[in-house]
Scaffold this active site. Sequence first.
Site, short mmCIF file in Angstrom:
data_model
loop_
_atom_site.label_atom_id
_atom_site.label_comp_id
_atom_site.label_asym_id
_atom_site.label_seq_id
_atom_site.Cartn_x
_atom_site.Cartn_y
_atom_site.Cartn_z
N ASN A 156 74.00 47.49 45.85
CA ASN A 156 72.65 47.21 45.36
C ASN A 156 71.99 48.40 44.68
O ASN A 156 70.79 48.39 44.42
CB ASN A 156 71.75 46.68 46.50
CG ASN A 156 71.51 47.73 47.57
OD1 ASN A 156 72.07 48.83 47.50
ND2 ASN A 156 70.69 47.41 48.55
N ASP A 194 71.26 51.47 45.69
CA ASP A 194 70.38 52.44 46.38
C ASP A 194 71.15 53.67 46.85
O ASP A 194 70.60 54.52 47.56
CB ASP A 194 69.63 51.77 47.54
CG ASP A 194 70.57 51.32 48.65
OD1 ASP A 194 71.80 51.48 48.51
OD2 ASP A 194 70.08 50.80 49.67
N ASP A 204 77.25 49.34 51.37
CA ASP A 204 76.77 48.14 52.04
C ASP A 204 77.83 47.04 51.99
O ASP A 204 78.90 47.20 51.41
CB ASP A 204 75.45 47.66 51.40
CG ASP A 204 75.55 47.62 49.87
OD1 ASP A 204 76.66 47.34 49.37
OD2 ASP A 204 74.54 47.89 49.19
N ASP A 234 84.20 51.16 71.73
CA ASP A 234 83.89 52.58 71.71
C ASP A 234 83.82 53.12 73.15
O ASP A 234 83.36 52.43 74.06
CB ASP A 234 82.53 52.77 71.03
CG ASP A 234 82.14 54.21 70.87
OD1 ASP A 234 82.93 54.96 70.27
OD2 ASP A 234 81.04 54.60 71.33
N GLU A 248 89.17 52.58 72.57
CA GLU A 248 89.14 54.01 72.28
C GLU A 248 89.10 54.76 73.61
O GLU A 248 88.05 54.89 74.24
CB GLU A 248 87.90 54.38 71.44
CG GLU A 248 87.99 55.81 70.95
CD GLU A 248 86.75 56.66 71.21
OE1 GLU A 248 86.72 57.80 70.74
OE2 GLU A 248 85.82 56.18 71.89
C1 ACG Z 1 83.42 57.89 70.30
C2 ACG Z 1 83.16 57.69 68.79
C3 ACG Z 1 82.22 58.76 68.32
C4 ACG Z 1 80.86 58.49 68.92
C5 ACG Z 1 80.95 58.16 70.34
C6 ACG Z 1 79.69 57.87 71.04
C7 ACG Z 1 82.14 57.90 70.98
O1 ACG Z 1 84.36 57.63 68.11
O2 ACG Z 1 82.12 58.83 66.92
O3 ACG Z 1 80.02 59.63 68.70
O4 ACG Z 1 79.33 56.56 70.64
C8 ACG Z 1 84.88 61.90 73.64
C9 ACG Z 1 84.78 60.46 74.04
C10 ACG Z 1 85.01 59.54 72.86
C11 ACG Z 1 84.08 59.91 71.72
C12 ACG Z 1 84.31 61.38 71.36
C13 ACG Z 1 83.37 61.87 70.27
N1 ACG Z 1 84.28 59.05 70.56
O5 ACG Z 1 85.71 60.19 75.06
O6 ACG Z 1 84.74 58.22 73.28
O7 ACG Z 1 84.05 62.18 72.52
C14 ACG Z 1 88.67 65.35 74.91
C15 ACG Z 1 88.11 64.30 75.85
C16 ACG Z 1 87.65 63.07 75.12
C17 ACG Z 1 86.65 63.47 74.05
C18 ACG Z 1 87.31 64.45 73.10
C19 ACG Z 1 86.28 64.92 72.08
O8 ACG Z 1 89.10 63.93 76.80
O9 ACG Z 1 87.05 62.18 76.04
O10 ACG Z 1 86.22 62.28 73.34
O11 ACG Z 1 87.77 65.59 73.84
O12 ACG Z 1 86.78 65.98 71.36
C20 ACG Z 1 93.80 66.40 74.14
C21 ACG Z 1 93.37 65.78 75.45
C22 ACG Z 1 92.13 64.94 75.26
C23 ACG Z 1 91.05 65.75 74.58
C24 ACG Z 1 91.60 66.23 73.26
C25 ACG Z 1 90.57 67.00 72.44
O13 ACG Z 1 94.35 65.40 73.34
O14 ACG Z 1 94.42 64.94 75.92
O15 ACG Z 1 91.67 64.49 76.52
O16 ACG Z 1 89.93 64.89 74.39
O17 ACG Z 1 92.73 67.04 73.46
O18 ACG Z 1 90.17 68.15 73.12
C26 ACG Z 1 78.94 59.45 67.84
C27 ACG Z 1 78.66 60.74 67.09
C28 ACG Z 1 78.14 61.81 68.02
C29 ACG Z 1 76.92 61.30 68.74
C30 ACG Z 1 77.26 59.99 69.46
C31 ACG Z 1 76.04 59.36 70.11
O19 ACG Z 1 79.85 61.14 66.44
O20 ACG Z 1 77.81 62.96 67.28
O21 ACG Z 1 76.47 62.25 69.67
O22 ACG Z 1 77.79 59.05 68.54
#
Ligand code: ACG
Length: 476
Positions: free
Chosen positions: A14, A16, A20, A184, A229
């Site tokens: 649209n 803007d 969308d 999520d 997720e």
């Molecule tokens: C989801 C969405 C994300 C959204 C939210 C909240 C959730 O995709 O865009 O944020 O609605 C954690 C949560 C996930 C979350 C992410 C952002 N994602 O579990 O559900 O944070 C570790 C933890 C994870 C963690 C991750 C983050 O275990 O739990 O995810 O770190 O980096 C190895 C380990 C593994 C580890 C990784 C990374 O693999 O095995 O455990 O994961 O290393 O270190 C959105 C916005 C935010 C806002 C929010 C309200 O993006 O900015 O604040 O909404």
Amino acid sequence: MFYELFLRSFADGNGDGIGDFKGATEKLDYLAELGITGIWLLPIMKSPSYHGYTVSDFYSVNPAYGTLEDAKVFLERAHTKGMKVILDMPLNHTAITHPWFLKALSGDNRHRSKYLWLEKPEWLKARRPWDNQKVWSKLNGEYYYALFGPGSPDLNYENPELREEAKRILSFWLSLGFDGFRFDAAKHIFDFSKETGKCEYQHERNIAFWKDLTEHCRKINPDAVFVSEVWDDPDIVDLYSTVFGIGFNFPLAYAIKENILVLNPGKLAEALYHVMNRYFGDEILYASGTFLTNHDMTRLLSYMKGDESKALLAFSVLTTLPGIPFIYYGEELGMKGEYNEFANEAQLEPFPWFELGSGPWQTEWKAFASNPPFSGLSYEVQGLTIHSYFSRVKNILHFRKKNSWIGNCKILEIKVKNNVLFLAVEVKGETTLFVHNFNPKAVILEKQGHTTLINGELSEFENSISLERMSSAMIK
Ligand code: ACG
């Protein structure tokens, strides 16, 4: 093969500057051309945040994205093109602007019980498990639990009324025509223990919650698609995924990227035995949602420090593994963007349709930073040549679409010899070999059957094939 689509950045219908439904509807052919058969829409509901994960009305479409009617048209068109559409559903929390929270703050008890309030001062010591951030936020002199930050108070699903509300929300979007959901933060529904005053994942309670919700949805649509997720280790992902049917395989994404970055096929092979273990047995209880990046991560080409060969090798490995691949929007063009926890917009930039950075459908809700105009990145430029990064990614995706059986194959063996990764798989008794050359030069392989190039280059001789550097092939 799913495409993770951020409406705001994709296509503006649209004028803007904000992407969308109208724009995305017009661009469905583009996705079909890529070989996409499913779309995961990032949250579309009314929200004060640009990413939409803080919802202020679960029954509405963000006016910037259009109307419910526009969403319906998008769904209908996607369906006629054979694509399923799943909706990102952040049920764990709301926005602080949600009427429930506002009413709760004003003392309305019915709504207060939808959130978690501080009962004991020592609870304030609780910290977020992965980065030690505070989890209690203060407003109007009161503390509420908000794991993802002050703008997103967690809902309290001990409240039975709220569970029923969650079911109504899901029914609403299913009846509009969505084919399912990406749930999520699935491990966070119950993640604070009132007994210990600490953040603790209560996996069993979470799983029971999701079982109840998914069973409800399956009564409405028995074929509904659910993706969870659960960003965690494989054993935790396993716990949840059988309930949903598809579980994102975060450990796989790391395994592929980390080991291709340093070109270590041996370590990748070792990791694959671990993170794809469910595909070695006969009984596959759920599908892996396989991916390289998503909106919470640094984009692929930035991760690979601009090395296109490595990024293409990562795409090739991904597409030769079983499961359901999810491609984050813009990765097919090689968009760049470093994830930063505190300013996480770099990986959400407008999809560059035009070299100029503007034109019909082009979104301009935020300035380009990592993907500047005139950098040769746009679809306008890359779509024209068969040698562009885009065209090469497209070829890899087409290979996967043509060989969709890979999704359900069983892995027989993963081997590494002379820096070449060999992946033997089987479907219905037929064995296929995938070969990925991690070397900076060609390798000569014995000819064992019909060879198909997946990416890169190869030459065939009478009894051998020469697979060029960083190239991948299928031998059947
Ligand atoms: C989801 C969405 C994300 C959204 C939210 C909240 C959730 O995709 O865009 O944020 O609605 C954690 C949560 C996930 C979350 C992410 C952002 N994602 O579990 O559900 O944070 C570790 C933890 C994870 C963690 C991750 C983050 O275990 O739990 O995810 O770190 O980096 C190895 C380990 C593994 C580890 C990784 C990374 O693999 O095995 O455990 O994961 O290393 O270190 C959105 C916005 C935010 C806002 C929010 C309200 O993006 O900015 O604040 O909404």
